[in-house]
Design a protein around this motif. Structure first.
Motif, PDB file in Angstrom:
ATOM      1  N   ALA A   1      22.146  29.632  46.252  1.00 17.53           N
ATOM      2  CA  ALA A   1      22.462  29.455  47.560  1.00 17.53           C
ATOM      3  C   ALA A   1      22.973  30.677  48.279  1.00 17.53           C
ATOM      4  CB  ALA A   1      23.728  28.379  47.650  1.00 17.53           C
ATOM      5  N   GLU A   2      23.178  31.721  47.086  1.00 20.16           N
ATOM      6  CA  GLU A   2      23.574  32.963  47.667  1.00 20.16           C
ATOM      7  C   GLU A   2      23.082  34.316  47.049  1.00 20.16           C
ATOM      8  OE1 GLU A   2      27.964  33.499  48.255  1.00 20.16           O
ATOM      9  OE2 GLU A   2      27.441  35.021  49.587  1.00 20.16           O
TER      10      GLU A   2
ATOM     11  N   ARG B   1      38.138  31.432  48.750  1.00 18.54           N
ATOM     12  CA  ARG B   1      38.809  31.507  47.530  1.00 18.54           C
ATOM     13  C   ARG B   1      39.627  32.961  47.467  1.00 18.54           C
ATOM     14  NH1 ARG B   1      38.630  28.682  42.576  1.00 18.54           N
ATOM     15  NH2 ARG B   1      36.998  27.348  43.201  1.00 18.54           N
ATOM     16  N   LEU B   2      38.641  33.795  47.611  1.00 20.72           N
ATOM     17  CA  LEU B   2      39.107  35.234  47.182  1.00 20.72           C
ATOM     18  C   LEU B   2      39.691  35.850  48.431  1.00 20.72           C
ATOM     19  CD1 LEU B   2      35.974  36.825  45.459  1.00 20.72           C
ATOM     20  CD2 LEU B   2      37.922  35.576  44.615  1.00 20.72           C
ATOM     21  N   SER B   3      39.423  35.679  49.616  1.00 17.73           N
ATOM     22  CA  SER B   3      40.121  36.324  50.945  1.00 17.73           C
ATOM     23  C   SER B   3      41.301  35.692  51.171  1.00 17.73           C
ATOM     24  CB  SER B   3      39.047  36.160  51.938  1.00 17.73           C
ATOM     25  OG  SER B   3      38.783  34.836  52.512  1.00 17.73           O
TER      26      SER B   3
ATOM     27  N   SER C   1      32.713  38.782  56.634  1.00 12.51           N
ATOM     28  CA  SER C   1      33.625  38.339  55.109  1.00 12.51           C
ATOM     29  C   SER C   1      34.805  39.255  55.063  1.00 12.51           C
ATOM     30  CB  SER C   1      32.381  38.498  54.283  1.00 12.51           C
ATOM     31  OG  SER C   1      32.162  39.775  53.495  1.00 12.51           O
TER      32      SER C   1
ATOM     33  N   ARG D   1      37.563  37.875  57.029  1.00 15.63           N
ATOM     34  CA  ARG D   1      38.019  36.783  56.585  1.00 15.63           C
ATOM     35  C   ARG D   1      39.530  36.909  56.039  1.00 15.63           C
ATOM     36  NH1 ARG D   1      35.405  32.155  55.028  1.00 15.63           N
ATOM     37  NH2 ARG D   1      37.297  31.550  54.803  1.00 15.63           N
TER      38      ARG D   1
ATOM     39  N   TYR E   1      37.369  42.364  48.932  1.00 14.19           N
ATOM     40  CA  TYR E   1      38.639  41.677  48.369  1.00 14.19           C
ATOM     41  C   TYR E   1      39.283  42.050  47.003  1.00 14.19           C
ATOM     42  CZ  TYR E   1      36.266  38.535  51.261  1.00 14.19           C
ATOM     43  OH  TYR E   1      35.316  37.464  52.366  1.00 14.19           O
TER      44      TYR E   1
ATOM     45  N   GLN F   1      43.259  34.371  48.878  1.00 14.03           N
ATOM     46  CA  GLN F   1      43.979  34.952  47.688  1.00 14.03           C
ATOM     47  C   GLN F   1      44.519  36.345  47.878  1.00 14.03           C
ATOM     48  OE1 GLN F   1      43.626  34.061  43.531  1.00 14.03           O
ATOM     49  NE2 GLN F   1      41.795  33.157  43.963  1.00 14.03           N
ATOM     50  N   LYS F   2      43.561  37.190  48.595  1.00 20.14           N
ATOM     51  CA  LYS F   2      43.923  38.449  48.844  1.00 20.14           C
ATOM     52  C   LYS F   2      44.995  38.259  50.160  1.00 20.14           C
ATOM     53  CE  LYS F   2      43.386  42.992  48.745  1.00 20.14           C
ATOM     54  NZ  LYS F   2      43.991  43.559  47.508  1.00 20.14           N
TER      55      LYS F   2
ATOM     56  N   ALA G   1      33.414  23.937  45.953  1.00 23.17           N
ATOM     57  CA  ALA G   1      33.127  25.089  45.809  1.00 23.17           C
ATOM     58  C   ALA G   1      33.514  26.572  46.834  1.00 23.17           C
ATOM     59  CB  ALA G   1      31.632  25.394  45.593  1.00 23.17           C
ATOM     60  N   SER G   2      33.653  27.370  46.585  1.00 19.24           N
ATOM     61  CA  SER G   2      34.234  28.528  47.486  1.00 19.24           C
ATOM     62  C   SER G   2      34.080  29.820  46.867  1.00 19.24           C
ATOM     63  CB  SER G   2      35.761  28.100  47.830  1.00 19.24           C
ATOM     64  OG  SER G   2      36.148  29.247  48.353  1.00 19.24           O
ATOM     65  N   LEU G   3      33.524  30.893  47.468  1.00 21.97           N
ATOM     66  CA  LEU G   3      33.683  32.387  47.208  1.00 21.97           C
ATOM     67  C   LEU G   3      34.601  33.043  47.987  1.00 21.97           C
ATOM     68  CD1 LEU G   3      32.521  34.616  45.351  1.00 21.97           C
ATOM     69  CD2 LEU G   3      30.952  34.909  46.921  1.00 21.97           C
ATOM     70  N   ARG G   4      33.998  33.430  49.377  1.00 24.03           N
ATOM     71  CA  ARG G   4      34.679  33.995  50.210  1.00 24.03           C
ATOM     72  C   ARG G   4      36.052  33.298  50.448  1.00 24.03           C
ATOM     73  NH1 ARG G   4      29.791  34.998  50.660  1.00 24.03           N
ATOM     74  NH2 ARG G   4      29.652  32.940  50.364  1.00 24.03           N
TER      75      ARG G   4
ATOM     76  N   ARG H   1      40.693  22.848  50.801  1.00 27.28           N
ATOM     77  CA  ARG H   1      39.263  22.593  51.053  1.00 27.28           C
ATOM     78  C   ARG H   1      38.679  21.350  50.544  1.00 27.28           C
ATOM     79  NH1 ARG H   1      34.330  26.843  50.613  1.00 27.28           N
ATOM     80  NH2 ARG H   1      35.226  27.329  52.699  1.00 27.28           N
TER      81      ARG H   1
ATOM     82  N   ASP I   1      32.996  27.539  40.216  1.00 29.37           N
ATOM     83  CA  ASP I   1      33.850  27.666  41.374  1.00 29.37           C
ATOM     84  C   ASP I   1      33.038  28.084  42.753  1.00 29.37           C
ATOM     85  OD1 ASP I   1      36.128  27.367  39.400  1.00 29.37           O
ATOM     86  OD2 ASP I   1      36.558  29.324  39.773  1.00 29.37           O
TER      87      ASP I   1
ATOM     88  N   LEU J   1      28.106  32.915  55.861  1.00 30.95           N
ATOM     89  CA  LEU J   1      27.774  33.129  54.433  1.00 30.95           C
ATOM     90  C   LEU J   1      28.288  31.962  53.726  1.00 30.95           C
ATOM     91  CD1 LEU J   1      28.226  37.055  53.699  1.00 30.95           C
ATOM     92  CD2 LEU J   1      26.321  35.781  54.374  1.00 30.95           C
ATOM     93  N   PRO J   2      27.825  31.318  52.360  1.00 29.23           N
ATOM     94  CA  PRO J   2      26.591  31.876  51.827  1.00 29.23           C
ATOM     95  C   PRO J   2      25.154  31.672  52.763  1.00 29.23           C
ATOM     96  CG  PRO J   2      27.142  30.095  50.925  1.00 29.23           C
ATOM     97  CD  PRO J   2      28.267  30.500  51.812  1.00 29.23           C
ATOM     98  N   VAL J   3      24.244  32.638  52.562  1.00 30.80           N
ATOM     99  CA  VAL J   3      22.979  32.350  53.622  1.00 30.80           C
ATOM    100  C   VAL J   3      21.837  32.282  52.589  1.00 30.80           C
ATOM    101  CG1 VAL J   3      22.872  34.941  53.880  1.00 30.80           C
ATOM    102  CG2 VAL J   3      21.737  32.804  55.681  1.00 30.80           C
TER     103      VAL J   3
END
Lengths: 312, 312, 312
Positions: free
Chosen positions: C90-91, B51-53, B294, B297, C103, B55-56, B46-49, B110, C73, B270-272
């Protein structure tokens, strides 16, 4: 060309091969052709090569891509006519295909067979439903019985690597622990039948592919005999067609080894289970074409998309 | 630079920080650099930051991106050499890495640790297999033992927010209910060791990070003592390294509070988990840098991709 | 306009409809407007039309898109204030929304109701948390109580297909086997209340929508009476609002048939369960607008994004 769903959609395989080679030399030559055109890639099943190479092909043509895992991202899709939809499916393909057609210029679709319902698989229910109800061109990214992007790729790879005018090509069944589809085997057979090659199939008894597809192609049940003097050996597992979807044999005596293929080039569509389908020594040796084959996936898909775009 | 897989790939952290700050001021300055280049982002987890950063960052460089959740979208991947692949894995990394390399110009990946097999994690089996078998540059989006995009981000954030020449930076272990990797902690330690800061680590007994990474950095088992006069407090949980992957302590007495950190800036990748790792009052207060971190990133990833593109 | 989260964000529905029709005639007229702007699409739930049409709308505006299935994701997200996060989340949304805002330039979000916690759904906890903590505009791709992109789409479709100045429009509840949200019904009611139409609702007893939404709109419990002289019949199932989230009735006597609707145009937001909500004969007949409705989704989304981009 409207749809690309079967090897028979290739009107002239030799000229297609030359066109694909030209794209490989200059992948960005048509970067303006797909501008502001969108390719939707719909996956009912897992995919690595097809997913990435088809996206790359679209990018090389300047297209936008939208990828969707139909199972998971969207709704369970119903394919039967006249059903009372009070079960697990929430949307009929009549709507789904028509709707998606409005958001993109081409739809590429992957939908594997059931391997339990032979009639349903033979009728290509998913692919043909999309062809019937979509209003934009359809590209087959592997359907129940056919994987024509792979078959065309393989034809390109053989053309690039042959060292004699009419090489001997052997499609050999190989072991696997799971029941696998016939699609890759079928499309390879159909591609080879269009090429100027000496083509034979080797498979154990009980594993003959659909005779309507193999037609006059010689089938050997003795692998060693079939492999004799081969220039290209294409290994692939499939489940039984006669005892539909059954795994009749799991021992490894049909596994491809260096001793068996000698100097022949080794081919496989990937993914491949090492030391089950084929020994490490073959894949890691100089005669393996598998990585080059996967590279050609991009240019096979790119030529197909190019021909569709030119015809929009 | 070919690959970016470890903080040690940064040749000069101060100049990298300045370059990243310049990108932050003008994110589109290199929009032509990545034109018709493709970044594949492969996620085993899993990934949020990230994944998005990432790509950005690629979009800011004009690159195309192809995102794939390896588990789910594709096939189970085998990493062991010489295996008879008759189990759950369907494709070997030898093929997977070589194949993906043909559809893109850079691969970002990842893959978290097992936290049960210390040797496998230390050997970075997944990341190193991709480095070995891919033919294009590899970017580490968090591997078993290292998260160098985060570590570099954190260095940028400290540089931007420091108010004295040599600030005191404390990495403090904090509580969590699950066994977490060491990667963020490791890369932060390694980044700080390259910077002109007074750097100490605070963690309970039994929670020391790999001594080959912490080296001469002072480690306190008394959190209060370590936090004294801190300018930056970086909180992060990790599982035990000695009793590998074990959670030895779940009470909240190491949770970060305003009282503990005073006027220090608070950092976390993060995540925290709120009110477990850190109290609401800290995250919602003026000294929290977590959102700014973040944001950085993007520019950390962008500089890494820029350096790779310039070297293609 | 900053956010588009409710039909009430439409200041003048007639002028919006005309603007959307203009985009439909010339979809690429604003292709430069979104250049180097990124739309993040966050899905907490399944989506087909919304997923694809909103991406297509963004592409028509020259925007980049980043799509994420939040569940799967990324990390489980916490929405409650002050929680000790020692459970499955978790977040916190405070971080998630603030982080994603960095982003991208616009966030579109889909988050269905619980249908068990009426207060939480009424308070639009997910959507409103993103509005509160994000620093960029938010577009509602269907929230707990509202689907304003669909409602606006439906207004466009009625405007395009009406043959008299003030047509009669009937929203009819229809059967379904599962508990469905009220969002589509609510937004359709609110859109119709803004249009120059004769609008009535038909639903069985116990199925009245929120009276704060239906207001003065006539509600019939006799479907036949409501459908009399209808020009447009919009079918939609929803679960009980009073007995919140309950399915009180599953027999098919409210299913829409040709006999019931006569010459009226048939509308539905899709996906639709055939021969449960509506008979095949209606969907396959000439008076069905459902495919055209789905096409208009693109231009509804495109106008909303255009207005947001113009205001950035």
């Amino acid at each position: 060309m409207k749809n690309y769903t079967h090897i028979n959609d290739i009107d002239n395989i030799n000229s297609w091969i030359e066109e694909a080679k030209a794209l490989k030399k200059n992948p960005l030559q048509d970067i303006e052709l797909g501008k502001n055109k969108t390719l939707a890639l719909l996956f009912f099943n897992a995919s690595l090569r097809t997913r990435l190479s088809t996206q790359k092909a679209a990018l090389n043509l300047g297209m936008d891509t939208i990828v969707m895992n139909v199972s998971g991202d969207a709704w369970g899709i119903e394919f039967e006519d006249g059903t009372v939809m009070n079960g697990t499916t929430a949307e009929h393909v009549k709507e789904a295909a028509a709707v998606v057609s409005q958001y993109c210029d081409v739809i590429a679709i992957r939908a594997f067979p059931t391997l339990t319902d032979k009639e349903r698989d033979k009728n290509e229910v998913v692919l043909n439903s999309f062809i019937k109800y979509a209003s934009v061109p359809i590209v087959n990214m592997e359907s129940a019985t056919s994987h024509p992007l792979q078959g065309f790729t393989d034809a390109i790879s053989i053309s690039e690597n042959k060292t004699k005018k009419k090489p001997k090509v052997v499609l050999s069944w190989a072991p696997h622990i799971k029941a696998l589809p016939h699609a890759v085997g079928n499309s390879f057979v159909q591609a080879m039948q269009k090429m100027d090659v000496e083509f034979v199939i080797a498979n154990p008894e009980g594993y003959n592919l659909d005779p309507k597809i193999t037609k006059e192609t010689p089938i050997y049940h003795n692998q060693e005999e079939a492999l004799k003097d081969a220039d290209f050996v294409y290994a692939k597992n499939w489940s039984s067609y006669d005892e539909y979807g059954k795994v009749l044999k799991t021992d490894l005596d049909w596994m491809i080894t260096n001793k068996k293929i000698g100097d022949a080039k080794f081919m496989h569509c990937l993914p491949v289970r090492r030391n089950v389908v084929v020994a490490d020594e073959v894949l890691d040796g100089e005669n393996s074409l598998v990585i080059e084959q996967s590279n050609n996936r991009t240019f096979a898909a790119q030529l197909v998309l190019k021909k569709i775009l030119e015809n929009l």
